[in-house]
Scaffold this motif. Structure first.
Motif, short mmCIF file in Angstrom:
data_model
loop_
_atom_site.label_atom_id
_atom_site.label_comp_id
_atom_site.label_asym_id
_atom_site.label_seq_id
_atom_site.Cartn_x
_atom_site.Cartn_y
_atom_site.Cartn_z
N TRP A 33 0.75 -1.19 0.13
CA TRP A 33 -0.03 -0.02 0.03
C TRP A 33 1.09 1.11 0.13
CZ3 TRP A 33 -4.88 0.72 -1.16
CH2 TRP A 33 -5.31 2.10 -0.93
N TYR A 46 -4.71 6.93 -13.11
CA TYR A 46 -5.79 6.41 -12.57
C TYR A 46 -6.93 7.38 -12.34
CZ TYR A 46 -9.03 3.13 -10.06
OH TYR A 46 -9.88 2.44 -9.59
N MET A 50 -10.25 7.42 -14.63
CA MET A 50 -11.75 6.88 -13.97
C MET A 50 -12.49 7.90 -14.07
SD MET A 50 -13.05 4.84 -11.89
CE MET A 50 -14.86 4.96 -11.77
N ARG A 72 -25.29 4.08 -9.22
CA ARG A 72 -24.42 4.12 -7.99
C ARG A 72 -24.53 5.27 -7.17
NH1 ARG A 72 -21.22 5.92 -11.26
NH2 ARG A 72 -19.15 6.94 -10.91
N GLY A 124 -12.99 7.99 -1.59
CA GLY A 124 -12.50 7.42 -3.02
C GLY A 124 -13.21 7.91 -3.72
N SER A 125 -13.78 9.26 -3.88
CA SER A 125 -14.67 10.10 -4.58
C SER A 125 -14.30 10.06 -6.11
CB SER A 125 -14.78 11.50 -4.05
OG SER A 125 -15.79 12.15 -4.85
N ASP A 142 -10.04 11.64 -1.78
CA ASP A 142 -9.30 10.63 -2.74
C ASP A 142 -7.86 10.55 -2.45
OD1 ASP A 142 -10.64 8.91 -5.14
OD2 ASP A 142 -8.58 8.84 -5.06
N LEU A 143 -7.21 9.28 -2.63
CA LEU A 143 -5.98 9.15 -2.56
C LEU A 143 -5.43 10.41 -3.57
CD1 LEU A 143 -5.12 5.49 -3.13
CD2 LEU A 143 -4.63 6.88 -0.93
N CYS A 153 -6.35 12.55 0.34
CA CYS A 153 -6.39 12.01 1.62
C CYS A 153 -6.27 10.22 1.85
CB CYS A 153 -7.68 12.36 2.32
SG CYS A 153 -8.07 11.49 3.93
N ASP A 154 -5.44 9.74 2.55
CA ASP A 154 -5.39 8.06 2.43
C ASP A 154 -6.35 7.96 3.70
OD1 ASP A 154 -5.18 5.62 2.74
OD2 ASP A 154 -3.07 5.60 2.84
N PHE A 155 -7.67 7.40 3.55
CA PHE A 155 -8.81 7.09 4.28
C PHE A 155 -8.33 6.05 5.21
CE2 PHE A 155 -12.78 5.14 5.59
CZ PHE A 155 -13.28 6.04 6.23
N LEU A 156 -7.15 5.20 4.85
CA LEU A 156 -7.09 4.36 5.44
C LEU A 156 -5.89 4.65 6.89
CD1 LEU A 156 -6.44 1.45 2.91
CD2 LEU A 156 -8.30 1.47 4.73
N CYS A 185 -18.50 4.17 -2.80
CA CYS A 185 -18.95 3.87 -3.95
C CYS A 185 -17.74 3.23 -4.88
CB CYS A 185 -19.58 4.98 -5.12
SG CYS A 185 -20.78 5.57 -4.17
N PHE A 186 -17.80 1.90 -4.98
CA PHE A 186 -16.79 1.33 -5.77
C PHE A 186 -15.37 1.32 -5.36
CE2 PHE A 186 -19.32 0.78 -10.29
CZ PHE A 186 -20.30 0.21 -9.41
N LEU A 187 -15.29 1.56 -3.74
CA LEU A 187 -14.16 1.46 -3.16
C LEU A 187 -13.59 0.57 -2.84
CD1 LEU A 187 -12.10 3.69 -1.61
CD2 LEU A 187 -13.82 2.92 0.40
N TYR A 190 -11.03 -1.73 -4.82
CA TYR A 190 -9.67 -1.21 -4.87
C TYR A 190 -8.64 -1.66 -3.83
CZ TYR A 190 -6.32 2.63 -6.03
OH TYR A 190 -5.28 3.41 -6.48
C1 LIG Z 1 -13.03 2.62 -8.51
S1 LIG Z 1 -12.85 4.15 -8.22
C2 LIG Z 1 -14.43 4.81 -7.65
C3 LIG Z 1 -14.55 6.16 -7.75
C4 LIG Z 1 -15.94 6.87 -7.54
N1 LIG Z 1 -16.34 6.59 -6.11
C5 LIG Z 1 -17.19 6.30 -8.38
O1 LIG Z 1 -17.88 5.57 -7.90
O2 LIG Z 1 -16.94 6.66 -9.52
C6 LIG Z 1 -12.06 4.02 -6.49
C7 LIG Z 1 -11.38 5.06 -6.04
O3 LIG Z 1 -11.10 5.01 -4.77
C8 LIG Z 1 -9.95 5.73 -4.25
N2 LIG Z 1 -9.22 5.12 -3.06
C9 LIG Z 1 -8.84 3.75 -2.94
N3 LIG Z 1 -8.14 3.58 -1.74
C10 LIG Z 1 -8.71 4.86 -1.25
C11 LIG Z 1 -8.19 5.61 0.38
N4 LIG Z 1 -7.67 4.58 1.19
N5 LIG Z 1 -8.33 6.67 0.51
C12 LIG Z 1 -9.11 7.47 -0.36
N6 LIG Z 1 -9.16 7.19 -1.57
C13 LIG Z 1 -8.96 5.97 -2.08
C14 LIG Z 1 -9.06 5.62 -5.52
O4 LIG Z 1 -8.11 6.55 -5.76
C15 LIG Z 1 -10.15 5.56 -6.61
O5 LIG Z 1 -10.33 6.92 -7.18
#
Ligand SMILES: C[S@@+](CC[C@H](N)C(=O)[O-])C[C@H]1O[C@@H](n2cnc3c(N)ncnc32)[C@H](O)[C@@H]1O
Length: 318
Positions: A33, A46, A50, A72, A124-125, A142-143, A153-156, A185-187, A190
């Protein structure tokens, strides 16, 4: 059929997910990570891909009510509207109080008072798809932001404390017990391991107010039963955390779920205790975890349907 650009964008995104899972299996999930987050070039590409995929290729299909582009996001916004503005939260509160009375635990509802606008944290917006909704007061993270609406922001790993701290488009700290809604949403697809996904959900729990909502969408084109044990396991795990699942819908290409942060955690834990089955553990797996070609296969008693998750969310629309 998907056009060439659509396929190109989609396969780049899938490769990023796959290589993150592979390197987690090789060097351990924390190190993988960390390395992934340092790779700014991949993260930037990415983000741009995306946003383009969602706003150009998926939007083309938005007249179709099943389309990923609209559904979604609108599923989450519509549910939040019904729950807070139309006050459907009251019936869930009553139900919790009833259960509390039956099992002799105190359910305190004094913290569950809402006023507009509704605070929403979109994790992960990528590009802030919720900005069109006036009834929401949105913080989007978002990362790697695709545009200036989104905070890095790294949410984790971001600290969760008594106040939000934002500096230069970055989130340094998030405020606990503050949000009415947290969206994933679709987070979760990932994030490369069950432990980190569980950690993400536990963090959402801390950030939400009592009675608040964690709204999760996850792609899957299979019929509703194909991965139902996996979905039940998610429900079990989130119940142990203190969430009660109040809505579940299988749309054509995804599962959509609403989890309510119970006023007393014991109400949700009781559900988990009553409904636990042999195959359920405190984990959040996705079908890719079971794939034999990503180097991180895990033994399991759950049957999963991997193929469509490997395809999704990027190849399904034409
Ligand atoms: C598949 S995309 C989905 C984007 C959006 N939510 C959508 O539905 O269109 C996943 C997103 O999650 C973000 N992401 C993944 N892990 C993350 C984290 N720990 N903190 C913040 N963002 C994160 C990625 O950078 C990516 O932009």
């Amino acid at each position: 059929m998907a056009n060439e650009e659509h396929k190109h964008l989609a396969s780049f995104l899938k490769d990023v997910h796959l290589s993150l899972r592979k390197s987690s299996a090789e060097v351990g999930v924390e190190k993988a990570w960390h390395n992934h987050c340092s790779n700014k070039e991949v993260l930037n590409t990415y983000a741009q891909y995306m946003e383009k995929l969602a706003t150009t290729h998926w939007e083309r299909n938005s007249s179709d009510e099943q389309s990923l582009a609209s559904s979604r996001i609108s599923w989450a916004a519509d549910f939040a509207y019904e729950y807070f503005i139309n006050k459907s939260f009251m019936k869930h509160r009553e139900k919790e109080i009833d259960i509390g009375n039956k099992i002799n635990i105190k359910v305190n509802n004094t913290n569950e008072l809402y006023s507009s606008p509704i605070t929403l944290l979109d994790v992960g917006s990528c590009y802030n798809p919720f900005r069109i909704y006036d009834f929401l007061d949105v913080l989007v993270i978002d990362l790697c932001p695709a545009n200036d609406f989104v905070f890095e922001c790294d949410f984790l790993h971001v600290p969760i404390e008594s106040d939000t701290i934002l500096i230069n488009n970055k989130v340094k700290q998030l405020k606990e017990n503050f949000y009415n809604v947290v969206t994933f949403c679709f987070l979760l697809e990932y994030i490369p391991s069950s432990e980190l996904r569980v950690n993400a959900c536990e963090r959402a729990y801390k950030l939400l107010k009592d009675g608040g909502l964690l709204l999760i969408s996850t792609p899957d084109s299979k019929h509703v039963g194909a991965n139902s044990k996996l979905m039940k396991c998610w429900r079990y795990t989130l119940s142990i955390m203190g969430f009660s699942r109040i809505k579940y819908e299988k749309l054509k290409h995804m599962h959509c779920m609403a989890f309510r942060k119970c006023l007393n955690k014991e109400v949700a834990v009781r559900w988990a205790t009553l409904h636990k089955e042999m195959y359920m553990d405190y984990c959040i797996h996705i079908p890719q975890d079971y794939s034999t070609n990503n180097g991180c296969t895990i033994a399991t008693s759950i049957e999963v349907d991997v193929d469509d998750f490997r395809e999704l969310p990027f190849d399904i629309l034409s």
